[in-house]
Structures are given as structure tokens and as C-alpha cells.
Design an enzyme around this catalytic site. Structure first.
Site, mmCIF file in Angstrom:
data_model
loop_
_atom_site.group_PDB
_atom_site.id
_atom_site.type_symbol
_atom_site.label_atom_id
_atom_site.label_comp_id
_atom_site.label_asym_id
_atom_site.label_seq_id
_atom_site.Cartn_x
_atom_site.Cartn_y
_atom_site.Cartn_z
ATOM 1 N N CYS A 2 0.830 -1.201 0.000
ATOM 2 C CA CYS A 2 0.000 0.000 0.000
ATOM 3 C C CYS A 2 0.868 1.257 0.000
ATOM 4 O O CYS A 2 1.911 1.304 0.644
ATOM 5 C CB CYS A 2 -0.939 0.102 1.189
ATOM 6 S SG CYS A 2 -2.091 -1.264 1.287
ATOM 7 N N ARG A 27 4.181 -0.304 -4.710
ATOM 8 C CA ARG A 27 3.907 -0.797 -3.354
ATOM 9 C C ARG A 27 2.633 -1.637 -3.267
ATOM 10 O O ARG A 27 2.388 -2.305 -2.263
ATOM 11 C CB ARG A 27 3.765 0.391 -2.390
ATOM 12 C CG ARG A 27 4.991 1.255 -2.313
ATOM 13 C CD ARG A 27 4.768 2.372 -1.333
ATOM 14 N NE ARG A 27 4.535 1.852 -0.006
ATOM 15 C CZ ARG A 27 5.496 1.526 0.854
ATOM 16 N NH1 ARG A 27 6.752 1.677 0.507
ATOM 17 N NH2 ARG A 27 5.203 1.060 2.041
ATOM 18 N N TRP A 74 -2.574 -2.875 -1.634
ATOM 19 C CA TRP A 74 -2.184 -4.285 -1.758
ATOM 20 C C TRP A 74 -3.008 -4.992 -0.684
ATOM 21 O O TRP A 74 -2.761 -4.827 0.509
ATOM 22 C CB TRP A 74 -0.686 -4.439 -1.496
ATOM 23 C CG TRP A 74 -0.181 -5.828 -1.717
ATOM 24 C CD1 TRP A 74 0.203 -6.393 -2.908
ATOM 25 C CD2 TRP A 74 0.031 -6.842 -0.718
ATOM 26 N NE1 TRP A 74 0.618 -7.684 -2.709
ATOM 27 C CE2 TRP A 74 0.525 -7.997 -1.380
ATOM 28 C CE3 TRP A 74 -0.164 -6.911 0.653
ATOM 29 C CZ2 TRP A 74 0.836 -9.174 -0.719
ATOM 30 C CZ3 TRP A 74 0.148 -8.094 1.322
ATOM 31 C CH2 TRP A 74 0.645 -9.203 0.629
ATOM 32 N N ASN A 98 -1.841 2.129 5.505
ATOM 33 C CA ASN A 98 -0.923 1.075 5.068
ATOM 34 C C ASN A 98 -0.547 0.276 6.305
ATOM 35 O O ASN A 98 -0.033 0.862 7.265
ATOM 36 C CB ASN A 98 0.328 1.719 4.443
ATOM 37 C CG ASN A 98 1.430 0.708 4.202
ATOM 38 O OD1 ASN A 98 1.163 -0.458 3.952
ATOM 39 N ND2 ASN A 98 2.672 1.155 4.270
ATOM 40 N N GLY A 99 -0.826 -1.030 6.291
ATOM 41 C CA GLY A 99 -0.478 -1.855 7.451
ATOM 42 C C GLY A 99 -1.602 -2.817 7.776
ATOM 43 O O GLY A 99 -2.479 -3.075 6.949
ATOM 44 N N GLU A 482 18.630 -17.038 -6.924
ATOM 45 C CA GLU A 482 18.193 -15.698 -7.316
ATOM 46 C C GLU A 482 17.658 -15.705 -8.761
ATOM 47 O O GLU A 482 16.652 -15.064 -9.061
ATOM 48 C CB GLU A 482 19.362 -14.713 -7.147
ATOM 49 C CG GLU A 482 19.103 -13.295 -7.584
ATOM 50 C CD GLU A 482 17.914 -12.613 -6.898
ATOM 51 O OE1 GLU A 482 17.385 -13.135 -5.905
ATOM 52 O OE2 GLU A 482 17.497 -11.557 -7.410
ATOM 53 N N LYS A 486 13.863 -14.627 -9.828
ATOM 54 C CA LYS A 486 13.548 -13.594 -10.827
ATOM 55 C C LYS A 486 12.548 -14.135 -11.831
ATOM 56 O O LYS A 486 11.577 -13.470 -12.164
ATOM 57 C CB LYS A 486 14.812 -13.132 -11.593
ATOM 58 C CG LYS A 486 15.769 -12.278 -10.850
ATOM 59 C CD LYS A 486 15.284 -10.866 -10.568
ATOM 60 C CE LYS A 486 14.542 -10.781 -9.278
ATOM 61 N NZ LYS A 486 15.258 -10.579 -8.061
ATOM 62 N N GLU A 489 8.952 -14.698 -10.218
ATOM 63 C CA GLU A 489 8.170 -13.538 -9.772
ATOM 64 C C GLU A 489 7.678 -12.664 -10.914
ATOM 65 O O GLU A 489 6.619 -12.061 -10.804
ATOM 66 C CB GLU A 489 8.901 -12.720 -8.711
ATOM 67 C CG GLU A 489 10.064 -11.904 -9.192
ATOM 68 C CD GLU A 489 10.699 -11.080 -8.076
ATOM 69 O OE1 GLU A 489 9.981 -10.545 -7.227
ATOM 70 O OE2 GLU A 489 11.932 -10.968 -8.072
ATOM 71 N N HIS A 505 19.829 -36.462 -5.282
ATOM 72 C CA HIS A 505 19.060 -36.829 -4.094
ATOM 73 C C HIS A 505 17.577 -36.528 -4.273
ATOM 74 O O HIS A 505 16.836 -36.419 -3.309
ATOM 75 C CB HIS A 505 19.619 -36.108 -2.862
ATOM 76 C CG HIS A 505 21.056 -36.439 -2.616
ATOM 77 N ND1 HIS A 505 21.466 -37.647 -2.124
ATOM 78 C CD2 HIS A 505 22.189 -35.728 -2.863
ATOM 79 C CE1 HIS A 505 22.797 -37.663 -2.052
ATOM 80 N NE2 HIS A 505 23.249 -36.508 -2.502
ATOM 81 N N LYS A 604 6.455 -4.056 -3.670
ATOM 82 C CA LYS A 604 7.888 -3.785 -3.551
ATOM 83 C C LYS A 604 8.375 -3.885 -2.104
ATOM 84 O O LYS A 604 9.357 -4.560 -1.825
ATOM 85 C CB LYS A 604 8.182 -2.397 -4.120
ATOM 86 C CG LYS A 604 9.651 -1.995 -4.074
ATOM 87 C CD LYS A 604 10.457 -2.805 -5.046
ATOM 88 C CE LYS A 604 11.927 -2.439 -5.046
ATOM 89 N NZ LYS A 604 12.726 -3.523 -5.662
#
Ligand code: M6R
Length: 609
Positions: A2, A27, A74, A98-99, A482, A486, A489, A505, A604
Site C-alpha cells: 500500500c 507498493r 495491496w 498502510n499496514g 536468485e 527472478k 516472480e 538426491h 515492492k
């Protein structure tokens, strides 16, 4: 998680707020809304979808007013919809948030009992009702906000408006970021700097437990007991252009290409170019701490966690100090064996990741000193750490982190050399070699970036596959993780990172021509071993894409597609090998038409648990 914007001043608030929301869209982007105080009364517009949908909704309306609030969401409580979008209103009170309010269920039923009616499924709406309730019982706007925030449990950054008190807005911060911007006869607040930068460089990051009463001319800070606090803004040397696309198709692409620069900026002034010494005096790591240091413990999330994993290899190799690495959300809920001889290193681009903040608070409680590697100046993690090493990557807007990662690695190299020299664990000549290697990285990266078309070509060939395996060994293992992160996402393609030595394994059972295997196979101590792993995959008809060093011709022969990076000291290869993987993921996402900079379900800064 948010984004909030609040404006009060002499200009039309709507375009300023919409522009701010666009800059904060990274965000959260499932719905958005604005509230503007006009001569004709309050105008609230809310829309499910991206900011462009909100803009379409308001563009033909005349909503003139010089005070307003905006929000991009969000979703946490309540699905994305027009009704759940912020701002939320109760009587004359309007709130953006936001929260997460943890005790919202009990507050909601208490308020219902007092005759309040709710229109949304959000936790936020109760805040507006709570403030309204206090105003109705005779409290002033400011006092009502203070009374309400003292009843809330959880994390909240709030922007609040009271229609009957039109000359002020109130901003509140508790465990979610909020920045105040000080203009000329105008003031603005927002969840992050990019929304403020076009109007002023004078900013103040609010502390937890503080409230700001903001008029066009004055900002008055208090704590939650109402005690007045001084509001001292700082001048930030960042331009709005640094947070714009500058001709690139996406922020992610721009940020990938900014890496040579970001790495150089992160090294600048920390390497004495005549003596090749590393000087991190700014981090003020005391002799006492260094001499008693028994262990280093990285805590971080996501990409920053991968930088920490690479940091383990780097610091143990260069200094001989044992290093542990923890995902912050795990660390915070176990009983970590951290003590005062442990240096906790928090890595965070935003400096606002809730789990990492909780992890450093816990580490401090156990007596550990905390050093943070952060990109955002004055962010919560930076402020709460005993020592800070800023990465100078510039604003990272794309949700997928790229330049932050390579700048974090750069900081880790500098830190390892610095600690190694101060403890006499790295001989002087060896330290000079390390520094020379680091200095050479940006121009090597320039050469890799010039070959974007090669990677776009490989991406085209593989863009329709739905599963990938990424394998690496040693220092290339975090790079494999990483690379896989990438891809998943931004393209929503399943990708799994694994240590190459582990495939027999289990994961080798998955190998088939339908699941390409990306190998990070650079020259170094496990080169022969990873060649064997490539052979094993080849023998099972796996499709192989390899990132290898220039003389890795045998690997090229075994691979269906290869990309070469320059040879350098093995410990420094992650910066070089991750960039082709960033570009590979980027081009697959572009080919598949996903929203590269704002992938679904993500945000983000993850400022909630
Ligand atoms: O701001 P931080 O570095 O603390 O963020 C941590 C993660 O949320 C972040 O790295 C995330 O994994 C990125 N979207 C990955 O590209």
C-alpha cells in the site's frame, strides 16, 4: 504494501496525488482511490484495478481542491474491490492506511454495538469510525486521532482528513513507513520518497509512535501521548528523474542496465584509489566489537536473503569468521543463539521489510550489534541499526530487485575486506588483489549488458516452457536461487533453485526435455564437479542452458544454449553471473506479456508480516 499520499497547500491536489500514487504503485496495485476537499464538499473516488483505472474515472471530472489524500492498495483484509479500496469514510472522517490492524475484529464489534455501520470488509474502516466516535464524544480532531491510535494494535501508517477541520491533515506512523516532505507554503507526506521528490527535497522519515499535524505552512510532530517533538527535515540529494524510466521499456530493464553505475557508486569513497585500501569508517565498527567477534549472522528476505547466502561464502572465505544466514521471518520466531559476540547483518533494499525489522529488534534484545546494508537512507532498518552501510544503487522501483542485489554484494565484498584487514585475516597484497578484482567488475558488466540480444534470443527459444530448474554449486548456488526467483516472480513460470550436487538426491527425477535446466557453471573449485552434474542431466535428455566463463567450451558443447561471462576470482562471480539471469527472466516475461514492473500478488516493500 500500500502507498499513501497526502497533500495540503496552494496547488490543485488531485494531479499531485495521482502523480504520487503512480510513483508509489510498486507498493501495491489492486485498487486505488483519492479524497479531495473541494468548495462543494468532499469528493471520494475509488476504483478496483491499477492507477490508470482511477485516472480514467476522474479525468473528465472537475475535482478542484488544494487538500487531499490518496492510496494505492495491496489487499490484506478484504479482496480487491471498489468498496474495499481506500479512502474509507465515517461521518466527517476520512482515512487511508498502510499496514494491518490486528485487533480490528474486537474494535469493529465494539463500534457496531455503539451504532456504527460498516461498508467494507477492511480493517482500515474501523479506524475512521473510531476517530469519528471520539470526535462525537467532544474531542478535537488531533485528540481524537491520538485516542484512536492508542487503541490500535498492529502496524499502521495513516493519512487522515476531517471535513470540518479543512486546514489540516494528520499523518501517523506505527511500524509502517511514512515520509514528510516540507515545501514552500505546501506540505506533502507519502509512504516513500518518489512521491515527494517532484515537490521538495526537504524530508523527514517519521519515527514509530509519532503523529504529524500538517497544515500548508507548519508540521507539528508529537508522540502518541501528545508530547510535542521537534520536526527537523533533512535535505536529500536525489532527483525525481532517478525514479523515472528514462527511455527504457520497464523500470526493471533500466535498473538492470544501471548496475555498473550502482556498483561504482557503492564503491566510491570507500576505496582509497591510490593505496587500494577499503575504508568503511562511516560504519563506525568499533575495535572492541571486531576483536570480540565470534560469528556473523545475516538476516534478510527474498533477494536480499540471497545476497546474504552469497555473503556467507564471501566472508568465510576471506576472513575465516563463521557466518550464518537466516530468512528474517524464520529468525524472528525461533530462539536464535545470538549474543554480544555476534554481529547481525540485516540486508534490505527498502529498509522497511517488516520481518527484517523484527529480526534486528530480536537480535538487539539478545545483545548482538546490528549492522545494516540498506539502500534507502534513514529507513527504519537503517535508523534502528548500530552501524549502517548504504548501498548507493539509487531508487529501485521495479518490484523485481536487480541493482539492489549487486550493490548489496558489492557492500559485502567491501565489508569482508575491511574486517579481514582490520583483524589481520587478509594479507595486504591479497586485499589489494580483491580490491582490483572488484574495481574491474563494472566494465565487465558493461560487456555483458551489451549482449542483451543474445539473452533475448535464448529467452525466445525457452519462453513457452512452464518449469525450470536452476542449479549452481558453491558461490553460484545463491545465484541459481536468485535466477529462479527472478523468473518466477515476473513471468509466473515455476522455477526451482537447487544446489547442483543435490540433484541426485531427488530433483533429477524431474529432468526431461520439457524442463530446461539452467546451470551457473563458472570457473572455480567446483568447476569439474558441476561439469559432472551437467553430464548427468544431459544423459537424461535434459535441455541445458549454461552461464559459464569464457573458456568453458566443454560446457558449451554439453549445453543447448550458453552465455559466457568474463573470468574473474570465483568469489566475485555472482555479480557477473546473476545479470544474464536477470535479463533472461526479463525477456521471458516481456515475451509472455506479463506486467514486468508490477507482477501480480506482489509489492515492492513488504511492510506487513
Ligand atoms: O526491501 P528488502 O530488500 O528488504 O526486500 C526483501 C524482499 O521483499 C525482496 O528482495 C523481494 O524478494 C524482491 N521482490 C525480489 O525481487
Amino acid at each position: 504494501m500500500c502507498g499513501i499520499v497526502g497533500y495540503i497547500g496552494k496547488r490543485h491536489a488531485l494531479p499531485i496525488i495521482l502523480d504520487g500514487l503512480k510513483r508509489l504503485e510498486y507498493r501495491g496495485y489492486d485498487s486505488s482511490g483519492v479524497a479531495i476537499l473541494t468548495d462543494k464538499g468532499l469528493s471520494i473516488k475509488r476504483k478496483k484495478g491499477k492507477i490508470k483505472d482511477l485516472i480514467e474515472l476522474v479525468e473528465h471530472e472537475s475535482i478542484d481542491g488544494t487538500t487531499g489524500l490518496g492510496h494505492t492498495r495491496w489487499a490484506t483484509h478484504g479482496k480487491p474491490s471498489d468498496e474495499n479500496a481506500h479512502p474509507h469514510r465515517a461521518g466527517d472522517v476520512v482515512v487511508v492506511h498502510n499496514g494491518i490492524i490486528e485487533n480490528y475484529t474486537e474494535l469493529r464489534s465494539a463500534l457496531k454495538g455503539r451504532g456504527h455501520h460498516f461498508k467494507s470488509e477492511t480493517d482500515t474502516e474501523i479506524i475512521a469510525h473510531l476517530i469519528e466516535d471520539h470526535i462525537k464524544s467532544g474531542e478535537s480532531f488531533e485528540q481524537a486521532v491520538l485516542s484512536a491510535v492508542n487503541q490500535l494494535k498492529g502496524s499502521f501508517a495513516l493519512g487522515i482528513m476531517h471535513i470540518k477541520t479543512p486546514d489540516k491533515l494528520i499523518a501517523v506512523r506505527e511500524s509502517s513507513p511514512l515520509v514528510l516532505g516540507f515545501g514552500n507554503s505546501e506540505n506533502i507526506f507519502a509512504s516513500d520518497m518518489p512521491a515527494i521528490l517532484p515537490y521538495t527535497n526537504k524530508m523527514l522519515f517519521m519515527n514509530d509512535g509519532t503523529m504529524a499535524v500538517v497544515t500548508a505552512d507548519v508540521v507539528q510532530l508529537t508522540d502518541f501521548s501528545g508530547k510535542k517533538l521537534a520536526a527537523q527535515p533533512k535535505q536529500f540529494d536525489i532527483s525525481p528523474a532517478m525514479a523515472e524510466k528514462g527511455g527504457y521499456k520497464h523500470f526493471m530493464q533500466k535498473e538492470i542496465f544501471e548496475q555498473p553505475h550502482a556498483i561504482t557508486d557503492t564503491m566510491r569513497d570507500r576505496i582509497l584509489f591510490d593505496t587500494k585500501e577499503v575504508n568503511l569508517a562511516e560504519a563506525r565498527i568499533e575495535e572492541k566489537l571486531l576483536n570480540s567477534l565470534k560469528r556473523i549472522n545475516f538476516v534478510a528476505c527474498g533477494t536480499s536473503y540471497h545476497a546474504g547466502l552469497a555473503g556467507k561464502y564471501i566472508i568465510e572465505e576471506m576472513t575465516g569468521i563463521p557466518v550464518d544466514v537466516d530468512v528474517a521471518s524464520e529468525f524472528r520466531y525461533r530462539s536464535p543463539l545470538v549474543e554480544k559476540e555476534t554481529l547481525t547483518i540485516a540486508i534490505s533494499q527498502s529498509g522497511e521489510t517488516a520481518d527484517t525489522i523484527a529480526a534486528i529488534r530480536l537480535a538487539k534484545k539478545h545483545g548482538s550489534s546490528v549492522l545494516s546494508i540498506c539502500n534507502v537512507m534513514d529507513s527504519t532498518i537503517a535508523r534502528e541499526s548500530d552501524h549502517v552501510l548504504y548501498t548507493h544503487a539509487g531508487p529501485e522501483i521495479s518490484v523485481a530487485s536487480t541493482k539492489a542485489f549487486t550493490s548489496q554484494l558489492t557492500s559485502i565484498y567491501l565489508l569482508a575486506i575491511h574486517i579481514g584487514r582490520r583483524l589481520n585475516r587478509i594479507p595486504k597484497q591479497q586485499a589489494i588483489k580483491y580490491v582490483d578484482t572488484l574495481i574491474a567488475i563494472p566494465s565487465m558488466l558493461d560487456n555483458i549488458l551489451k549482449q542483451e540480444d543474445t539473452l533475448a534470443g535464448i529467452a525466445k527459444e525457452y519462453s513457452k516452457h512452464s518449469d525450470f530448474l536452476y542449479l549452481g554449486r558453491g558461490i553460484s548456488y545463491p545465484v541459481a536461487l536468485e535466477g529462479a526467483l527472478k523468473l518466477k516472480e515476473i513471468s509466473y513460470i515455476h522455477a526451482e533453485g537447487y544446489p547442483a550436487g543435490e540433484i541426485k538426491h531427488g530433483p533429477i527425477a524431474l529432468v526431461s526435455p520439457d524442463m530446461p535446466v539452467v546451470f551457473v557453471a563458472v570457473k572455480g573449485r567446483v568447476y569439474e564437479k558441476i561439469k559432472n552434474n551437467i553430464e548427468e542431466v544431459k544423459a537424461r535428455d535434459g535441455k541445458i542452458i549454461s552461464i559459464t566463463t569464457v573458456d568453458g567450451e566443454e560446457i558449451q558443447k554439453l549445453s543447448d544454449a550458453s552465455f559466457f561471462i568474463p573470468e574473474t576470482d570465483e568469489m566475485f562471480t555472482p555479480i557477473l553471473s546473476v545479470v544474464p539471469l536477470q535479463l533472461f527472466a526479463y525477456h521471458i516475461a516481456v515475451l509472455n506479456g506479463t506486467d514486468v514492473d508490477q507482477p501480480k500478488n506482489l509489492a515492492k516493500s513488504v511492510t506487513v508480516e
